[in-house]
Enzyme design. Structure first.
Site, PDB file in Angstrom:
ATOM      1  N   GLY A 182      20.154  60.316  84.193  1.00 41.57           N
ATOM      2  CA  GLY A 182      20.530  61.666  83.821  1.00 41.57           C
ATOM      3  C   GLY A 182      20.402  61.866  82.324  1.00 41.57           C
ATOM      4  N   CYS A 183      20.465  63.130  81.907  1.00 38.34           N
ATOM      5  CA  CYS A 183      20.284  63.444  80.491  1.00 38.34           C
ATOM      6  C   CYS A 183      21.462  62.971  79.641  1.00 38.34           C
ATOM      7  CB  CYS A 183      20.050  64.939  80.311  1.00 38.34           C
ATOM      8  SG  CYS A 183      21.260  65.992  81.158  1.00 38.34           S
ATOM      9  N   TYR A 184      22.680  63.271  80.072  1.00 40.48           N
ATOM     10  CA  TYR A 184      23.853  62.797  79.326  1.00 40.48           C
ATOM     11  C   TYR A 184      23.914  61.266  79.277  1.00 40.48           C
ATOM     12  CZ  TYR A 184      26.132  67.440  79.109  1.00 40.48           C
ATOM     13  OH  TYR A 184      26.469  68.747  78.844  1.00 40.48           O
TER      14      TYR A 184
END
Length: 352
Positions: free
Chosen positions: A154-156
């Site tokens: 994921g991005c986070y």
């Protein structure tokens, strides 16, 4: 592989923001040819009807999802689908000999019980899941090279883990003190209409969401635990900010050795990421801005130490749609195919 030889690739779920970023990157990648764009909800439409700015370079229609057809045409398949769908398609594609890169959360977890708890979907494909590799090249490069199935992060988690990895791997912090304060632009919410992402709602406002229950928390914790060699729990709070793209994650943790200073940590980080072309460690007193990473596959890391509190502060800036999604998937593809890791990936932002 010769300069003119290209491998055929397909994208299932090409109509979202992650999908169109993949299309943009793969169009310009010298070693691939996009031969399939798929998505049942848009099947039959020319792709340029969905994204008119690509009318001059993408002539293909969006096709219905047909596993046999996809496998007959594609050597590599990217899955840009909502959570809970890739796990139904990936086993069939793998069985037919395709390499698969999944951009959803379905293959990010070694323990499917964790996935089921947080994503509310029962899974029966544990045998497939254990074959997947977490697609963060800076930490799992060799495993990615040898895998047929990648669970793209994921991005986070990408921004957070790149900030934390050297500290955890070398035992420099008290892990349970780690706090991640992260902020993302509205494109992270996807292309479908959501009230909190409307201009009238998001502009001029800043707010937290998913507090103490965001789904990226267990993903971050699983990799942190792997790096530390024991179970790690972190405090993660995401925020929505009024800009289109970019993530800034600020990570705080207590140092085990209060004698460490900023210069020591910069040296440690430079050594840890010496073979990672997309991670840039900033010099003394320079802190990253999201604009610097916009449109690139880079992660900028700035480091500070607060001698009053004995805490290290690491700031991490990425483009959530490139290093946080599509670009990282292409980086993994390059490794899987034995190509130069940086091939086809942008390293210069648009500025200002």
């Amino acid at each position: 592989m010769g300069d003119t030889e290209q491998i055929p690739v397909g994208i299932i779920g090409a109509s979202g923001y992650g999908g169109v970023q993949l299309v943009r990157l793969l169009i310009e990648h010298p070693n691939v040819e996009i031969v399939y764009l798929g998505g049942d909800s848009s099947a039959g439409k020319p792709y340029s009807d969905i994204y008119p700015h690509l009318f001059h370079c993408v002539n293909q229609p969006v096709e219905a999802i047909d596993i046999d057809e996809i496998a007959s045409r594609c050597q590599v398949v990217f899955l840009g689908l909502p959570n809970g769908i890739a796990c139904d398609l990936a086993p069939k594609l793998l069985e037919k000999g395709c390499k698969v890169l999944d951009l959803s959360a379905d293959y990010r977890f070694r323990n499917l019980e964790t996935y089921s708890t947080w994503y509310k979907k029962d899974r029966t494909d544990q045998a497939i899941a254990v074959r997947s590799v977490y697609g963060l090249p800076e930490l799992y490069q060799q495993q990615i090279k040898e895998s047929q199935l990648i669970g793209c992060p994921g991005c986070y988690p990408t921004a957070s883990l790149l900030a934390l990895a050297p500290l955890l791997k070398q035992g420099l912090i008290v892990p349970e003190t780690a706090i991640i304060d992260a902020k993302s632009g509205t494109s992270g919410a996807g292309r479908q209409a959501k009230i909190n992402a409307l201009l009238a709602e998001a502009d001029g406002s800043l707010g937290a969401y998913g507090v103490a229950k965001h789904r990226h928390t267990p993903e971050i914790e699983e990799v942190c635990s792997d790096l530390a060699g024991h179970e790690v729990t972190v405090q993660f709070t995401p925020h929505l900010i009024p800009m289109i793209r970019g993530i800034l994650a600020t990570v705080y943790a207590t140092l085990r050795d209060p004698g460490l200073v900023r210069e020591d940590l910069i040296t440690i980080y430079n050594a840890f990421y010496r073979s990672s072309p997309f991670v840039k460690i900033l010099p003394n007193g320079i802190y990253p801005q999201t604009k610097w990473a916009c449109g690139t596959n880079l992660c900028y890391l700035g480091i500070e130490v607060d001698p009053r509190t004995d805490r290290v502060i690491v700031m991490s800036a990425i483009d959530n749609l490139i290093k946080g999604q599509a670009g990282q998937a292409v980086q993994c593809l390059n490794l899987m195919m034995g190509w130069e890791e940086t091939l086809g990936l942008p390293q210069l932002c648009f500025y200002p």
